[in-house]
Each structure stands twice: as C-alpha cells, then as structure tokens.
Design a protein around this motif. Structure first.
Motif, PDB file in Angstrom:
ATOM      1  N   UNK A  54      53.600  15.936   7.676  1.00 15.52           N
ATOM      2  CA  UNK A  54      52.322  15.797   8.585  1.00 15.52           C
ATOM      3  C   UNK A  54      52.358  15.402  10.168  1.00 15.52           C
ATOM      4  N   UNK A  55      53.531  15.392  10.351  1.00 11.55           N
ATOM      5  CA  UNK A  55      53.894  14.976  11.789  1.00 11.55           C
ATOM      6  C   UNK A  55      54.347  16.402  12.653  1.00 11.55           C
ATOM      7  N   UNK A  56      54.334  16.096  13.848  1.00 14.12           N
ATOM      8  CA  UNK A  56      54.725  17.289  14.850  1.00 14.12           C
ATOM      9  C   UNK A  56      56.156  16.768  15.586  1.00 14.12           C
ATOM     10  N   UNK A  57      56.976  17.870  15.344  1.00 11.69           N
ATOM     11  CA  UNK A  57      58.317  17.421  16.020  1.00 11.69           C
ATOM     12  C   UNK A  57      58.664  18.477  17.122  1.00 11.69           C
ATOM     13  N   UNK A  58      59.176  18.122  18.194  1.00 13.18           N
ATOM     14  CA  UNK A  58      59.520  19.101  19.304  1.00 13.18           C
ATOM     15  C   UNK A  58      61.000  18.828  19.606  1.00 13.18           C
ATOM     16  N   UNK A  59      61.776  20.060  19.614  1.00 16.73           N
ATOM     17  CA  UNK A  59      63.079  19.945  20.041  1.00 16.73           C
ATOM     18  C   UNK A  59      63.352  19.384  21.307  1.00 16.73           C
ATOM     19  N   UNK A  60      64.318  18.518  21.506  1.00 15.49           N
ATOM     20  CA  UNK A  60      64.887  18.030  22.883  1.00 15.49           C
ATOM     21  C   UNK A  60      66.456  18.376  22.784  1.00 15.49           C
ATOM     22  N   UNK A  61      66.694  19.300  23.728  1.00 15.43           N
ATOM     23  CA  UNK A  61      67.919  20.093  23.533  1.00 15.43           C
ATOM     24  C   UNK A  61      68.888  18.746  24.511  1.00 15.43           C
ATOM     25  N   UNK A  62      70.063  18.614  24.049  1.00 10.78           N
ATOM     26  CA  UNK A  62      71.170  17.790  24.547  1.00 10.78           C
ATOM     27  C   UNK A  62      72.450  18.528  24.903  1.00 10.78           C
ATOM     28  N   UNK A  63      72.971  18.267  25.736  1.00  6.09           N
ATOM     29  CA  UNK A  63      74.431  19.137  26.110  1.00  6.09           C
ATOM     30  C   UNK A  63      75.657  18.479  25.690  1.00  6.09           C
ATOM     31  N   UNK A  64      75.274  17.071  25.197  1.00 11.20           N
ATOM     32  CA  UNK A  64      76.766  16.270  24.748  1.00 11.20           C
ATOM     33  C   UNK A  64      76.087  15.269  23.819  1.00 11.20           C
ATOM     34  N   UNK A  65      77.235  14.536  23.396  1.00 11.02           N
ATOM     35  CA  UNK A  65      76.972  13.373  22.317  1.00 11.02           C
ATOM     36  C   UNK A  65      76.369  12.271  23.171  1.00 11.02           C
ATOM     37  N   UNK A  66      76.836  12.177  24.599  1.00  7.55           N
ATOM     38  CA  UNK A  66      76.546  10.957  25.425  1.00  7.55           C
ATOM     39  C   UNK A  66      74.964  11.237  25.960  1.00  7.55           C
ATOM     40  N   UNK A  74      66.823   5.834  25.961  1.00  9.65           N
ATOM     41  CA  UNK A  74      65.547   5.920  27.144  1.00  9.65           C
ATOM     42  C   UNK A  74      64.340   6.269  26.593  1.00  9.65           C
ATOM     43  N   UNK A  75      64.335   6.217  25.329  1.00 10.39           N
ATOM     44  CA  UNK A  75      63.351   6.493  24.325  1.00 10.39           C
ATOM     45  C   UNK A  75      62.571   8.001  24.850  1.00 10.39           C
ATOM     46  N   UNK A  76      63.742   8.704  25.175  1.00  8.75           N
ATOM     47  CA  UNK A  76      62.901  10.208  25.378  1.00  8.75           C
ATOM     48  C   UNK A  76      63.180  11.079  24.067  1.00  8.75           C
ATOM     49  N   UNK A  77      64.014  10.713  23.131  1.00 10.41           N
ATOM     50  CA  UNK A  77      64.046  11.163  21.883  1.00 10.41           C
ATOM     51  C   UNK A  77      63.897  10.213  20.724  1.00 10.41           C
ATOM     52  N   UNK A  78      63.502  10.659  19.584  1.00 13.07           N
ATOM     53  CA  UNK A  78      63.294   9.682  18.632  1.00 13.07           C
ATOM     54  C   UNK A  78      63.991   9.878  17.483  1.00 13.07           C
ATOM     55  N   UNK A  79      64.525  11.086  16.948  1.00 15.75           N
ATOM     56  CA  UNK A  79      65.209  11.274  15.929  1.00 15.75           C
ATOM     57  C   UNK A  79      66.500  12.367  16.202  1.00 15.75           C
ATOM     58  N   UNK A  80      67.618  11.995  15.863  1.00 18.47           N
ATOM     59  CA  UNK A  80      68.883  12.930  16.151  1.00 18.47           C
ATOM     60  C   UNK A  80      69.637  13.048  14.875  1.00 18.47           C
ATOM     61  N   UNK A  81      69.882  14.307  14.746  1.00 23.57           N
ATOM     62  CA  UNK A  81      70.998  14.652  13.715  1.00 23.57           C
ATOM     63  C   UNK A  81      72.228  14.847  14.262  1.00 23.57           C
ATOM     64  N   UNK A  82      73.236  14.059  13.510  1.00 24.27           N
ATOM     65  CA  UNK A  82      74.567  13.799  13.991  1.00 24.27           C
ATOM     66  C   UNK A  82      75.525  13.763  13.018  1.00 24.27           C
ATOM     67  N   UNK A  83      76.701  13.335  13.277  1.00 23.90           N
ATOM     68  CA  UNK A  83      77.795  13.358  12.587  1.00 23.90           C
ATOM     69  C   UNK A  83      77.909  11.755  12.292  1.00 23.90           C
ATOM     70  N   UNK A  84      79.139  11.279  11.305  1.00 28.44           N
ATOM     71  CA  UNK A  84      79.410   9.938  11.188  1.00 28.44           C
ATOM     72  C   UNK A  84      80.238   9.474  12.362  1.00 28.44           C
ATOM     73  N   UNK A  85      81.041  10.306  12.997  1.00 26.27           N
ATOM     74  CA  UNK A  85      81.725   9.366  14.165  1.00 26.27           C
ATOM     75  C   UNK A  85      80.780   9.418  15.312  1.00 26.27           C
ATOM     76  N   UNK A  86      79.987  10.189  15.536  1.00 28.18           N
ATOM     77  CA  UNK A  86      79.195  10.305  16.506  1.00 28.18           C
ATOM     78  C   UNK A  86      78.095   8.909  16.308  1.00 28.18           C
ATOM     79  N   UNK A  87      77.798   8.988  15.192  1.00 24.92           N
ATOM     80  CA  UNK A  87      76.813   7.706  14.594  1.00 24.92           C
ATOM     81  C   UNK A  87      77.414   6.420  15.213  1.00 24.92           C
ATOM     82  N   UNK A  88      78.545   6.061  14.957  1.00 23.03           N
ATOM     83  CA  UNK A  88      79.149   4.870  15.063  1.00 23.03           C
ATOM     84  C   UNK A  88      79.099   4.503  16.806  1.00 23.03           C
ATOM     85  N   UNK A  89      79.253   5.411  17.444  1.00 26.86           N
ATOM     86  CA  UNK A  89      78.913   5.035  19.085  1.00 26.86           C
ATOM     87  C   UNK A  89      77.358   5.082  19.250  1.00 26.86           C
ATOM     88  N   UNK A  90      76.656   6.040  18.863  1.00 19.00           N
ATOM     89  CA  UNK A  90      75.322   6.079  18.948  1.00 19.00           C
ATOM     90  C   UNK A  90      74.670   4.681  18.626  1.00 19.00           C
TER      91      UNK A  90
END
Length: 290
Positions: A54-66, A74-90
């Motif tokens: 029941x919420x709205x989601x807007x795509x936020x394109x990113x060109x890298x994991x960084x 910076x609170x510009x994005x709220x949810x991110x789909x990512x992998x295990x290795x990326x998560x550790x650094x995030x």
C-alpha cells in the motif's frame, strides 16, 4: 453547516488522511545501472511491492555499489536490493540492516580442477595458478577463497591468483593454463560446462564445494522508522507469491527461479565477513575492486 456539507467534509478528510498515510520510498538495485533497465527488469516487482504494502516506491538509479552506500548514508534512498558481499560494506558504512532475504536455489561455490591433474587435496594447489571470477563477487571470489582457507591454504599468499570471466576461466582450466577455478558452482555447471561438448563427462572434478551461501537481500536504511520497515517486511512475507512472480517476470532475474522470500538478520552474514578477512580485507570499509 448543513448535514450534507458535514458529510462531504468528513469524506474529504478521510481521503486526505488515507493519502497522507501512504509513504513514498526510494528503491535502488546495486547491480542494475540506469532507470530504463530498472523499470524493465524490476518494474513488475515494484508494482507487486506497491500492491502488497500500500506504499509507493520510486526507482533510484545508482551506477555503483559505492553510490548506493552514499545514497543510503545521505538518506536519498530507503531500500536497496543487493548481494551478501555488498551488504557487508554497506552495513559498515551506513548501518543499514537486512530486511528480506531473496533465497537463491543452489547458491554455493566450488573449486574445480581437471580430473587428470593429479590434484586431489587443496594443499596440492599451493604455488599453482587459480582463476577466480569478478573481484569482490560473493560466489566467484570470496566464497572460493574461504573454501581454500577452510582447507588450510592461504588464498592471498600461497597461490597465484588471477581474475577473469567464467567462460575464459573454464577454457584456461581445460587447456591447463590454470590449475583450478573458483566459481559459482551452479553457474559453471549450467553455463560453460553444460555448453562444452569438446570434452567428456568426468574431464573435470570438483575438489571442494561450500554450503549454501547467505541470501541476496532487500536492505533498509537506518533512517527508515522501524515500524515502517516492519510494515514493509510483513507485507512482503504475507504476499510473497505475488512479489516473487514480479521478480521472476524478467529473464535477467532467472537466477532466482525457485526462490523463497524469508526474514533474515545481520548474524547470518558473519560468514561473509570471514570471507572478507580471508581475502585480505578485514576492515569492511571498501568495496573490493572499486
């Protein structure tokens, strides 16, 4: 004020309250660049997510994991789909937490050698050339290196490691240019190995394989209120069939075929932190290869 006016005002207020109660959240995917690709590959998922929550989601394109990490910080994005290795650094950089696991069937790694190589134990690879996949990949680098460490071989000092594509690594192993490859086992079996009709069954052998790897995931930014995050998580789990159908709508997400959506927590990723340490990156403060 007439009764009709009162009823109209009450109805209007109810509509405003309903609209106001819906949030708009920004959503990124770390391995998909550009808004057009996001809309094509993940648009059906976003539609299913919106219907479920029941919420709205807007795509936020990113060109890298960084860039994804910086957007979370910076609170510009709220949810991110990512992998295990990326998560550790995030997680280390932003305190974002895993919300939903995207379970991938047969998601594990392996060390593969030629059957006629005389290599029968991991120790036999000491001093030899081993090919891995993309630098920083969970299943094509970090996991195979962890496997080597588990069997007593230091992957940073006791082998000659190279990084290349899975297809090139396969050909190099077949030709004897490398002694072994460290790879996503399923992707190798269903990809280069399945397509290679030049050598017979039994030409290669798996020296060692890992257990199932931790899931890909949806992470939530630390700035998102916990009750809002919980609402999204519950809605996804309650409507998982529709959400999974959305993910599988595009062929680029075929790796998730047979998947499940599950609740997860940070502790499940301690094994990936161990992989970072064994690969020579104990601080978790940078994406390997960036």
């Amino acid at each position: 004020m007439t009764l009709r006016s009162i009823l109209f005002a009450s109805a209007a207020a109810a509509v405003v309250a309903t609209v106001a109660s819906a949030e708009t959240w920004n959503l990124a995917v770390t391995d998909v660049e550009g808004l057009e690709r996001l809309q094509t590959e993940w648009g059906p998922f976003k539609a299913a997510l919106e219907k479920a929550t029941g919420e709205e989601f807007e795509f936020f394109p990113v060109n890298s994991r960084t860039a994804a990490a910086e957007a979370l910080r910076g609170q510009s994005v709220d949810f991110v789909i990512t992998g295990p290795a990326e998560y550790i650094v995030i997680n280390a950089l932003t305190d974002a937490e895993p919300l939903i696991g995207l379970g991938r069937p047969d998601y594990h790694c392996a060390i593969v050698v030629r059957a006629d190589s005389g290599i029968n134990t991991m120790a036999d690879l000491k001093g030899k050339k081993v090919a891995f996949g993309d630098i920083g990949s969970t299943s094509n680098m970090l996991c195979p290196m962890q496997l080597m460490a588990d069997y007593g071989v230091n992957p940073t000092t006791e082998i000659d490691k190279v990084h290349t594509s899975r297809n090139i690594a396969h050909e190099a192993l077949k030709n004897g240019d490398v002694a072994a490859i460290g790879t996503n086992a399923t992707s190798w079996m269903e990809g280069p190995r399945a397509k290679d009709d030049k050598v017979p069954y039994g030409f290669f052998k798996i020296l060692a394989r890992s257990g199932d790897l931790p899931n890909d995931m949806i992470v939530v930014g630390s700035h998102v209120p916990s009750d809002a995050a919980e609402k999204v998580k519950t809605a996804i789990l309650d409507n998982k069939d529709a959400v999974i159908d959305g993910i599988l709508s595009h062929e680029e997400n075929e790796k998730y075929r047979g998947m499940d959506l599950v609740a997860i927590d940070d502790a499940a990723y301690d094994i990936v932190r161990s992989m970072y340490r064994n690969a020579g990156y104990p601080q978790f403060d940078q994406f390997i290869g960036d």
